[in-house]
Design a protein around this motif. Structure first.
Motif, PDB file in Angstrom:
ATOM      1  N   ALA A 147       0.950  -1.199  -0.065  1.00  0.00           N
ATOM      2  CA  ALA A 147      -0.037   0.016   0.296  1.00  0.00           C
ATOM      3  C   ALA A 147       1.259   1.729  -0.706  1.00  0.00           C
ATOM      4  O   ALA A 147       0.104   2.222  -0.198  1.00  0.00           O
ATOM      5  N   ALA A 148       2.662   1.259   0.569  1.00  0.00           N
ATOM      6  CA  ALA A 148       2.768   2.711   1.258  1.00  0.00           C
ATOM      7  C   ALA A 148       3.345   2.770  -0.652  1.00  0.00           C
ATOM      8  O   ALA A 148       3.721   3.462  -0.750  1.00  0.00           O
ATOM      9  N   ASP A 149       3.292   1.885  -1.165  1.00  0.00           N
ATOM     10  CA  ASP A 149       3.701   2.497  -3.231  1.00  0.00           C
ATOM     11  C   ASP A 149       2.756   2.856  -3.979  1.00  0.00           C
ATOM     12  O   ASP A 149       3.097   3.018  -5.035  1.00  0.00           O
ATOM     13  N   TYR A 150       1.285   3.427  -3.379  1.00  0.00           N
ATOM     14  CA  TYR A 150       0.671   4.042  -4.100  1.00  0.00           C
ATOM     15  C   TYR A 150       0.140   5.046  -3.617  1.00  0.00           C
ATOM     16  O   TYR A 150       0.133   5.103  -2.135  1.00  0.00           O
ATOM     17  N   LYS A 151       0.192   6.445  -4.067  1.00  0.00           N
ATOM     18  CA  LYS A 151       0.052   7.265  -3.903  1.00  0.00           C
ATOM     19  C   LYS A 151      -1.424   7.730  -3.228  1.00  0.00           C
ATOM     20  O   LYS A 151      -1.293   8.998  -2.909  1.00  0.00           O
ATOM     21  N   TYR A 152      -1.935   8.130  -4.666  1.00  0.00           N
ATOM     22  CA  TYR A 152      -3.050   8.342  -4.838  1.00  0.00           C
ATOM     23  C   TYR A 152      -4.809   7.031  -4.367  1.00  0.00           C
ATOM     24  O   TYR A 152      -4.383   5.713  -4.677  1.00  0.00           O
ATOM     25  N   TRP A 153      -5.453   7.501  -3.745  1.00  0.00           N
ATOM     26  CA  TRP A 153      -6.577   5.946  -3.223  1.00  0.00           C
ATOM     27  C   TRP A 153      -7.627   6.681  -3.185  1.00  0.00           C
ATOM     28  O   TRP A 153      -8.344   8.244  -3.544  1.00  0.00           O
ATOM     29  N   GLY A 154      -8.506   6.046  -4.245  1.00  0.00           N
ATOM     30  CA  GLY A 154     -10.156   6.484  -4.220  1.00  0.00           C
ATOM     31  C   GLY A 154     -10.675   6.502  -2.342  1.00  0.00           C
ATOM     32  O   GLY A 154     -10.198   5.862  -1.577  1.00  0.00           O
ATOM     33  N   GLN A 155     -12.045   6.451  -2.657  1.00  0.00           N
ATOM     34  CA  GLN A 155     -12.548   6.671  -0.795  1.00  0.00           C
ATOM     35  C   GLN A 155     -13.187   5.067  -0.249  1.00  0.00           C
ATOM     36  O   GLN A 155     -13.801   5.358   0.667  1.00  0.00           O
ATOM     37  N   GLY A 156     -13.413   4.521  -1.891  1.00  0.00           N
ATOM     38  CA  GLY A 156     -13.394   2.888  -0.691  1.00  0.00           C
ATOM     39  C   GLY A 156     -15.105   2.828  -1.024  1.00  0.00           C
ATOM     40  O   GLY A 156     -15.684   3.897  -0.885  1.00  0.00           O
TER      41      GLY A 156
END
Length: 123
Positions: free
Chosen positions: A107-116
């Motif tokens: 997970a630490a290698d992903y910069k942008y996230w959606g709200q789920g």
């Protein structure tokens, strides 16, 4: 980069769902993408990842053979087709965009996230 996940819902054991993630960016094809999930009381875990071109994919052992990740670079969309769903698949599912073109499982290698989006599987 903004991500909007959708498609979650309640489904019975053995059923199917297709999650979608709309990504707002001009550089979608420069990012590897992934799905993660977080069940109540548990840490966020890797589900599946796909390379920038869609040519390579990776899956968690728990979902191999049941889930399929795909992307449409022309439409800036990421998908997760889930089949043969089990109670243990119940979780909030998050789409994520990596820092660059390399595909990761952490997970630490992903910069942008959606709200789920919530997936609930019951018998």
């Amino acid at each position: 980069v903004q991500l909007q996940a959708s498609g979650g819902g309640a489904v019975q054991t053995g059923g199917s769902l297709r999650l979608s993630c709309a990504v707002s960016t001009d550089t979608f094809d420069r990012h590897a993408m992934a799905w993660f999930r977080q069940a109540p009381g548990k840490e966020r875990e890797f589900v599946a990842a796909i390379s920038w071109s869609g040519g390579r994919t990776d899956y968690a052992d728990a979902v191999k053979g049941r889930f399929t990740i795909s992307r449409d670079n022309g439409a800036n969309m990421l998908y997760l087709q889930m089949s043969s769903l089990r109670a243990e698949d119940t979780a909030v599912y998050y789409c994520a965009a990596s820092w660059g073109m390399i595909m990761y499982t952490a997970a630490a290698d992903y910069k942008y996230w959606g709200q789920g989006t919530l997936v609930t599987v019951s018998s």
